[in-house]
Design a protein around this motif. Structure first.
Motif, PDB file in Angstrom:
ATOM      1  N   ASP A 293      56.423  22.605   8.503  1.00  0.00           N
ATOM      2  CA  ASP A 293      56.138  22.571   6.968  1.00  0.00           C
ATOM      3  C   ASP A 293      55.886  21.027   6.608  1.00  0.00           C
ATOM      4  O   ASP A 293      56.924  20.373   6.811  1.00  0.00           O
ATOM      5  N   TYR A 294      54.785  20.698   6.275  1.00  0.00           N
ATOM      6  CA  TYR A 294      54.510  19.307   5.744  1.00  0.00           C
ATOM      7  C   TYR A 294      53.854  19.412   4.574  1.00  0.00           C
ATOM      8  O   TYR A 294      53.242  20.216   4.264  1.00  0.00           O
ATOM      9  N   PRO A 295      53.911  18.243   3.669  1.00  0.00           N
ATOM     10  CA  PRO A 295      53.332  18.055   2.599  1.00  0.00           C
ATOM     11  C   PRO A 295      51.590  18.303   2.827  1.00  0.00           C
ATOM     12  O   PRO A 295      50.926  17.588   3.730  1.00  0.00           O
ATOM     13  N   ASP A 296      50.938  18.654   1.569  1.00  0.00           N
ATOM     14  CA  ASP A 296      49.712  18.705   1.515  1.00  0.00           C
ATOM     15  C   ASP A 296      48.863  19.529   2.655  1.00  0.00           C
ATOM     16  O   ASP A 296      47.687  19.213   3.073  1.00  0.00           O
ATOM     17  N   LYS A 297      49.538  20.366   3.024  1.00  0.00           N
ATOM     18  CA  LYS A 297      49.003  21.301   4.178  1.00  0.00           C
ATOM     19  C   LYS A 297      47.897  22.011   3.569  1.00  0.00           C
ATOM     20  O   LYS A 297      48.048  22.681   2.402  1.00  0.00           O
ATOM     21  N   ASP A 298      46.618  22.090   4.324  1.00  0.00           N
ATOM     22  CA  ASP A 298      45.552  22.647   3.736  1.00  0.00           C
ATOM     23  C   ASP A 298      45.219  23.945   4.557  1.00  0.00           C
ATOM     24  O   ASP A 298      44.759  23.792   5.858  1.00  0.00           O
ATOM     25  N   ALA A 299      45.796  25.009   4.049  1.00  0.00           N
ATOM     26  CA  ALA A 299      45.500  26.237   4.509  1.00  0.00           C
ATOM     27  C   ALA A 299      44.137  26.723   4.860  1.00  0.00           C
ATOM     28  O   ALA A 299      43.607  27.349   6.081  1.00  0.00           O
ATOM     29  N   ARG A 300      43.331  26.247   4.015  1.00  0.00           N
ATOM     30  CA  ARG A 300      41.748  26.670   4.269  1.00  0.00           C
ATOM     31  C   ARG A 300      41.352  25.860   5.208  1.00  0.00           C
ATOM     32  O   ARG A 300      40.502  26.537   6.347  1.00  0.00           O
ATOM     33  N   ALA A 301      41.625  24.724   5.781  1.00  0.00           N
ATOM     34  CA  ALA A 301      41.128  23.928   6.841  1.00  0.00           C
ATOM     35  C   ALA A 301      41.929  24.564   7.972  1.00  0.00           C
ATOM     36  O   ALA A 301      41.005  24.462   9.174  1.00  0.00           O
ATOM     37  N   ILE A 302      43.279  25.031   8.167  1.00  0.00           N
ATOM     38  CA  ILE A 302      43.858  25.614   9.039  1.00  0.00           C
ATOM     39  C   ILE A 302      43.209  26.821   9.724  1.00  0.00           C
ATOM     40  O   ILE A 302      42.825  27.132  10.797  1.00  0.00           O
ATOM     41  N   GLY A 303      42.816  27.565   8.592  1.00  0.00           N
ATOM     42  CA  GLY A 303      42.171  29.141   8.902  1.00  0.00           C
ATOM     43  C   GLY A 303      43.167  30.057   9.359  1.00  0.00           C
ATOM     44  O   GLY A 303      44.597  30.069   9.289  1.00  0.00           O
ATOM     45  N   THR A 304      42.747  31.149  10.198  1.00  0.00           N
ATOM     46  CA  THR A 304      43.696  32.041  10.296  1.00  0.00           C
ATOM     47  C   THR A 304      43.809  32.265  11.723  1.00  0.00           C
ATOM     48  O   THR A 304      42.593  32.225  12.475  1.00  0.00           O
ATOM     49  N   ILE A 305      44.742  32.826  12.562  1.00  0.00           N
ATOM     50  CA  ILE A 305      44.921  32.850  13.966  1.00  0.00           C
ATOM     51  C   ILE A 305      44.084  34.238  14.269  1.00  0.00           C
ATOM     52  O   ILE A 305      44.192  35.525  13.601  1.00  0.00           O
ATOM     53  N   ASP A 306      43.207  34.279  15.420  1.00  0.00           N
ATOM     54  CA  ASP A 306      42.841  35.628  15.853  1.00  0.00           C
ATOM     55  C   ASP A 306      43.497  36.309  16.500  1.00  0.00           C
ATOM     56  O   ASP A 306      43.885  35.884  17.741  1.00  0.00           O
ATOM     57  N   ALA A 307      43.793  37.378  16.273  1.00  0.00           N
ATOM     58  CA  ALA A 307      44.919  38.137  16.664  1.00  0.00           C
ATOM     59  C   ALA A 307      44.532  38.879  18.103  1.00  0.00           C
ATOM     60  O   ALA A 307      45.496  39.256  18.999  1.00  0.00           O
ATOM     61  N   GLN A 308      43.325  38.580  18.482  1.00  0.00           N
ATOM     62  CA  GLN A 308      42.688  39.343  19.829  1.00  0.00           C
ATOM     63  C   GLN A 308      42.864  37.806  20.583  1.00  0.00           C
ATOM     64  O   GLN A 308      42.927  38.248  21.958  1.00  0.00           O
TER      65      GLN A 308
END
Length: 322
Positions: A293-308
Motif C-alpha cells: 500500500d503506497y501513496p498515489d497508487k494508480d489502479a488504472r496503470a496497474i490494470g488487472t491480473i490475468d487469471a489464466q
C-alpha cells in the motif's frame, strides 16, 4: 500512439530478435558441457547440439504445459504496459524506504523459466541502493557446515529495502533433492522447517512474496536451444542444465511436493505461467504492487491480473490443494 521511450524499447526488442535469429545459424563452441544426450520428446528427437530446433517442437512450444494462449503478447503493448508498471514500482519503492518496510521477493522455477528476466524487469528503474538482487553461488565448505538458512538470512533486507532472490532456500526442495546434493533426511527436515522459518519472518513484519515461474517441456527445450546457439547466452547453459534434460519428470515431482507442502496462508506460492515471458512479467509485477500500500497508487496503470496466467497455490496447476 506509443511515446518515444516505448518506441525505442520496441525497436530494441525487434533488433534483439533479428540478431538472435542470425546467431542461431552460427556455430557456437560450448566447452565444459560434457556429453549432451539426444532425447525424445512426444515422439520427436531433440539434439541440443543441432543448430536447427525441431519444427514439431517449435509448433508445440508455446502451448506446452497447458498454456492458454496461442500467441505471445504484442511487443508494443508489452512495452507500454511495462513502463506504466515500472513507474508504479518506483513509487512503491519510495514508500518502502520512507516507511521502513522490508520486502523479500523470491523467484523459483525450472532452468530457463524466466526468473532472471522477471527480476530484471522489476529492478530496472528502482534505486539500486535499496533494491538488491541476490543470486548466491553454490555453498562453500564453511557454509555447508552452517545452519541451512544462514547464508540466506545474511542477505535479508534492513528497513527500507527490497531484496529479490534469484533462487532461494528452496534450492533444497528442487535441484538439491533431485540431483542428490542433500540426504533424504535433510530434504524432509527442510520441508518441515521452512514452514516455521517463513512464519517467523512474516510475524516479524517482513513482506514475503514467493513466485514460482512455470514453463512447459517444449518451451524449456526451446530456451535451452536458444542459449546453446547464441554466443551472448551460452554462459547461461551449464552441465547441470544438460543433465536436467533427461530429468524433467523428476523436477516436476519435486515441484509438486514443494508446492503442496510449503504453500501456506502466511506465505503462499504465487504461480505464473511463463511460456510467454511478457505476460508473466506484467502479472508478477501487478501482484507485487498489490501487496504494497503506497501513496498515489494508480489502479488504472496497474490494470488487472490475468487469471489464466497468474494464480495462487498448487491448485492453480491442477495439483488439488488450494
Amino acid at each position: 500512439m506509443a511515446n518515444g521511450r516505448t518506441k525505442k524499447k520496441t525497436e530494441v526488442m525487434d533488433n534483439e530478435t533479428a540478431i538472435a535469429g542470425r546467431r542461431s545459424w552460427t556455430p557456437v563452441p560450448a566447452p565444459g558441457l560434457g556429453e549432451v544426450p539426444v532425447i525424445e520428446v512426444s515422439g520427436e528427437p531433440f539434439d541440443l547440439e543441432d543448430p536447427r530446433f525441431p519444427e514439431a517442437l517449435e509448433d508445440r512450444a508455446l502451448a506446452s504445459g497447458g498454456y492458454p494462449y496461442k500467441e505471445k503478447l504484442d511487443k508494443t503493448v508489452y512495452a507500454r504496459e511495462l513502463e506504466a508498471l515500472q513507474i508504479e514500482l518506483v513509487k512503491a519503492q519510495r514508500h518502502v524506504a520512507n516507511a521502513g518496510l522490508r520486502v523479500i521477493a523470491l523467484f523459483e522455477g525450472r532452468d530457463a523459466a524466466g526468473k532472471g528476466g522477471t527480476i530484471g524487469a522489476i529492478r530496472q528503474y528502482m534505486n539500486p541502493r535499496s533494491a538488491r538482487i541476490v543470486a548466491l553461488p553454490r555453498p562453500t565448505e564453511a557454509e555447508r557446515g552452517q545452519w541451512y538458512f544462514q547464508r540466506y538470512v545474511d542477505q535479508f533486507p534492513t528497513r527500507g529495502e527490497f531484496v529479490l532472490f534469484d533462487r532461494s532456500w528452496y534450492n533444497r526442495a528442487g535441484v538439491e533433492q533431485v540431483m542428490g546434493f542433500c540426504t533424504p533426511e535433510e530434504y524432509r527436515h527442510f520441508l518441515k522447517a521452512t514452514k516455521e522459518f517463513e512464519d517467523m519472518l512474516v510475524k516479524d513484519g517482513i513482506i514475503l512474496l514467493k513466485y514460482w515461474i512455470d514453463i512447459g517441456r517444449e518451451m524449456q527445450l526451446k530456451r535451452f536451444h536458444d542459449r546453446r546457439h547464441d554466443p551472448l547466452k551460452i554462459w547461461k547453459l551449464s552441465p547441470m542444465d544438460v543433465k536436467a534434460l533427461t530429468m524433467f519428470d523428476d523436477y516436476t515431482a519435486a515441484r509438486d511436493r514443494m508446492l503442496r507442502e510449503t504453500h501456506m496462508k502466511s506465505s503462499p506460492w504465487i504461480i505464473a505461467r511463463a511460456n510467454d515471458k511478457r505476460r508473466a512479467r506484467l502479472d508478477v509485477i501487478r501482484h507485487l504492487l498489490g501487496r504494497i500500500d503506497y501513496p498515489d497508487k494508480d489502479a488504472r496503470a496497474i490494470g488487472t491480473i490475468d487469471a489464466q496466467i497468474l494464480g495462487s497455490g498448487p491448485k492453480f496447476l491442477g495439483l488439488g490443494k488450494g
